[in-house]
Design an enzyme around this catalytic site. Sequence first.
Site, PDB file in Angstrom:
ATOM      1  N   CYS A 333       0.317  -0.305   4.047  1.00 21.87           N
ATOM      2  CA  CYS A 333      -0.021   0.377   2.802  1.00 21.87           C
ATOM      3  C   CYS A 333       1.105   0.225   1.772  1.00 21.87           C
ATOM      4  CB  CYS A 333      -0.360   1.838   3.077  1.00 21.87           C
ATOM      5  SG  CYS A 333      -1.335   2.614   1.764  1.00 21.87           S
ATOM      6  N   HIS A 429      -4.617   1.885   7.707  1.00 19.14           N
ATOM      7  CA  HIS A 429      -3.934   2.884   8.522  1.00 19.14           C
ATOM      8  C   HIS A 429      -4.662   3.029   9.846  1.00 19.14           C
ATOM      9  CE1 HIS A 429      -1.239   4.334   5.407  1.00 19.14           C
ATOM     10  NE2 HIS A 429      -2.253   4.418   4.566  1.00 19.14           N
TER      11      HIS A 429
END
Length: 490
Positions: A333, A429
């Site tokens: 991310c 994630h």
Amino acid sequence: MAALMLQGTGSDVGKSVLVAGLCRAFVNRGLSVRPFKPQNMSNNAAVTIDGGEIGRAQALQAVACRVPPHSDFNPVLLKPQADRTSQLIVHGRVRGTLGAANFREARRPLLDEVMQSFRRLERSCDIVLVEGAGSPAEINLRAGDIANMGFARAAGVPVLLIGDIDRGGVIAAIVGTRTVIDPEDAAMIRGFIINKFRGDPALFEDGYRQIETLSGWKGHGVLPWVSAVARLPSEDAVVLEKDVAVAERKRILIACPIIPRIANFDDLDPLKAEAGVELVMVTAGRPLPAEAALIVLPGSKATIADLAAFRAEGWDIDLRAHVRRGGQVLGLCGGYQMLGRSIEDPDGIEGPAGRVEGLGLLDVETCLAPHKMLREVSGTALGARLSGYEMHMGVTQRSVGVAPFVRFDDGGEDGAIDPTGRIIGSYVHGLLAEGGFRAALLDRLGVASDGLDHGRRVDAALDELAAAIEAHLDVSAMIDLARAGRGRVA
């Protein structure tokens, strides 16, 4: 309907874990249960079934209840950013930004929205288990409170107070809370729980009775230190500091720098459970270890500010040396964004509008944007299946010829992998939780994985915690208290 709230004598006394354990204990008794936290502050978040986001602790509690996470479980979420501001999430969606100066005034109108979520949950289950935030003893924050007694009194929900005996001073913490809080707030508290006891509980019998006498509250048990808790994801970054102290040398080293606004660091939990891995969280003032086989750049709530902090620590120099030695890099991310050539913020989402140079290890460029991507995903990478979720603001473009890292089942692509195959970036994630993918990644480092899905470990740990709660706490009395309630006080 029935509800019970757990508040603590302070932060990190075990509220989140106890709520999760009680959720599983109640569910194992055949009850329909939902978790609830009126207001949370955390950069560890999860995507919900209704397309929103909530604190990671409430997502774990949803797992404990054996239900999918929903935005009603955590209607107000504050995600700290740079410059003493927090992103405000209401009912799972970005509502704006709160600064330290206007926080107290801005939260007052949110109680109505908190109550909307709570009432919906009340109608959907047998019992709602509510988690407080911080401590009701923080009387300087009482005005406009929606996280502790402000909510409890508005909803008429009885409270149990949790004291952490492991940190010491538990008698003073519980009795002192009774002393400093408003009498009407104190009337909401119907008992206490002693948490994290090491040794023979009989040695604390006198102290337990003295708390009952001095506070006027009934004790609901003493929970011993439960080793299974270490296998549960943590929401508080303070745990990262503890990880540094207890790390043991195993077969290979994987390192992750603790950047100031680190987010979703529970992505790394599956690595900690691997017998062939030592995961080291690197604190400020320490170099990235030269012997690391893999360096992970974690998620961030303020990518540009954290990139500046990364450079200020000299970690950019350490990272380049690591790559020259043939080491591998995984950016997740915000960490993926940092690995690119540049990060542009034309709308000033993270601060002053502008553009900064990235670390230049992947041929990609990121442009931050107001829209937040929130979705669950599945696909393949490194020849293995993976699943997880995206939660980011911004779009990252690969240059022509740069290979994507993940190919999604819906035909989309994610991330990037450099020509050597040693530098990887991804927005997904939770990808390390998949046993097959984690095994494929560790195989590249010369380590055999156990190949277990991390979710199975977490579920087993919840059952162990629930069993300990049943053995040491008065669960039946808690259910009766939840059902009896108190009625509206304020």
